[in-house]
Design a protein around this motif. Structure first.
Motif, PDB file in Angstrom:
ATOM      1  N   THR A 260       1.272  -1.382   0.100  1.00 55.39           N
ATOM      2  CA  THR A 260      -0.151   0.124   0.388  1.00 55.39           C
ATOM      3  C   THR A 260       0.972   1.199  -0.094  1.00 55.39           C
ATOM      4  O   THR A 260       1.624   1.804   0.611  1.00 55.39           O
ATOM      5  CB  THR A 260      -0.879  -0.097   1.629  1.00 55.39           C
TER       6      THR A 260
ATOM      7  N   CYS B 222      -4.499   4.998   8.926  1.00 57.29           N
ATOM      8  CA  CYS B 222      -4.386   5.590   7.394  1.00 57.29           C
ATOM      9  C   CYS B 222      -5.543   5.559   6.247  1.00 57.29           C
ATOM     10  O   CYS B 222      -4.986   5.841   5.112  1.00 57.29           O
ATOM     11  CB  CYS B 222      -2.978   5.859   7.427  1.00 57.29           C
ATOM     12  N   LEU B 223      -6.031   3.541   7.132  1.00 59.75           N
ATOM     13  CA  LEU B 223      -6.782   3.229   4.704  1.00 59.75           C
ATOM     14  C   LEU B 223      -7.884   4.179   5.119  1.00 59.75           C
ATOM     15  O   LEU B 223      -8.582   4.373   4.191  1.00 59.75           O
ATOM     16  CB  LEU B 223      -6.307   1.771   5.276  1.00 59.75           C
TER      17      LEU B 223
ATOM     18  N   ASP C 152       4.784  10.169  -0.647  1.00 56.49           N
ATOM     19  CA  ASP C 152       4.172   9.486  -0.174  1.00 56.49           C
ATOM     20  C   ASP C 152       5.678   8.072   0.526  1.00 56.49           C
ATOM     21  O   ASP C 152       7.039   8.169   0.697  1.00 56.49           O
ATOM     22  CB  ASP C 152       3.781   8.174  -1.204  1.00 56.49           C
TER      23      ASP C 152
ATOM     24  N   THR D  75      -6.099   5.667   1.843  1.00 56.69           N
ATOM     25  CA  THR D  75      -4.638   5.553   2.790  1.00 56.69           C
ATOM     26  C   THR D  75      -3.679   7.342   2.768  1.00 56.69           C
ATOM     27  O   THR D  75      -2.937   6.898   2.603  1.00 56.69           O
ATOM     28  CB  THR D  75      -3.748   5.088   1.793  1.00 56.69           C
ATOM     29  N   SER D  76      -4.484   7.769   3.702  1.00 56.52           N
ATOM     30  CA  SER D  76      -4.189   9.215   3.558  1.00 56.52           C
ATOM     31  C   SER D  76      -3.774   9.575   5.432  1.00 56.52           C
ATOM     32  O   SER D  76      -5.009   9.239   5.991  1.00 56.52           O
ATOM     33  CB  SER D  76      -4.678  10.323   3.218  1.00 56.52           C
ATOM     34  N   CYS D  77      -2.799   9.803   5.716  1.00 49.59           N
ATOM     35  CA  CYS D  77      -2.722  10.475   7.292  1.00 49.59           C
ATOM     36  C   CYS D  77      -2.195  12.117   7.383  1.00 49.59           C
ATOM     37  O   CYS D  77      -2.108  12.219   6.221  1.00 49.59           O
ATOM     38  CB  CYS D  77      -0.784  10.277   7.713  1.00 49.59           C
TER      39      CYS D  77
ATOM     40  N   GLU E  24      -0.615   2.244  10.335  1.00 47.22           N
ATOM     41  CA  GLU E  24      -1.338   1.383   9.041  1.00 47.22           C
ATOM     42  C   GLU E  24      -2.972   0.634   8.677  1.00 47.22           C
ATOM     43  O   GLU E  24      -3.276   0.574   7.704  1.00 47.22           O
ATOM     44  CB  GLU E  24      -0.536  -0.449   9.283  1.00 47.22           C
TER      45      GLU E  24
ATOM     46  N   TYR F 296       1.173   4.767   0.983  1.00 50.51           N
ATOM     47  CA  TYR F 296       0.508   5.486   1.916  1.00 50.51           C
ATOM     48  C   TYR F 296       0.640   7.499   1.705  1.00 50.51           C
ATOM     49  O   TYR F 296       1.724   7.367   1.579  1.00 50.51           O
ATOM     50  CB  TYR F 296       0.950   5.625   3.411  1.00 50.51           C
TER      51      TYR F 296
END
Length: 144
Positions: free
Chosen positions: A29, A113-114, A76, A118-120, A110, A31
């Motif tokens: 993934t 943030c999905l 990323d 898929t962002s923090c 992990e 992120y």
């Protein structure tokens, strides 16, 4: 030597089959880490940076990023096999305060943030550095 091949090949095949469920997993993934400057201007000119951000990991230094109000900085990363991926940042509100924070910690982030592409999501504000897993609800994870 022939005996080693007869043992190693089946073991390698078995290990490969065990990894198949991970092909859609966190290890593959990508992120996205976002840090946004939501600090008030407080006597600063509107387009002049009032936040200096420096983020890095053990292997990758993103460098200093001067940020004006409303700017968003994004990069990323992927989680490494041992789940030790860590990006940490120092946010310096020019003329006011400074604070370090973990922008991405594989074990902590992990799953959380999905949810939102898929962002923090991080927001640097006058009372601290906020996190959101959905870009709607914000938590002050790192008060000044």
């Amino acid at each position: 030597m022939g005996n080693l091949k007869s043992v190693a090949l089946p073991l390698l095949l078995a290990f490969s089959l065990l990894l198949l469920p991970f092909s859609e997993s966190i290890y593959f993934t990508n992120y996205h880490i976002h840090v946004r400057n939501d600090l008030p201007l407080l006597n600063s000119p509107p387009n002049q940076p009032n936040l200096l951000l420096h983020c890095k990991s053990k292997k990758r230094d993103i460098g200093d990023r001067p940020m004006a109000k409303g700017q968003d900085y994004t990069w990323d990363t992927k989680i490494n096999f041992f789940r030790t991926t860590l990006f940490f940042c120092n946010a310096r509100w020019v003329g006011h305060k400074s604070r370090s924070f973990d922008a991405f910690d594989a074990i902590r982030d992990e799953e959380r943030c999905l949810e939102y592409h898929t962002s923090c999501m991080w927001s640097v504000r006058s009372d601290g550095i906020y996190f959101s897993f959905n870009n709607a609800t914000w938590y002050n994870d790192y008060p000044w």
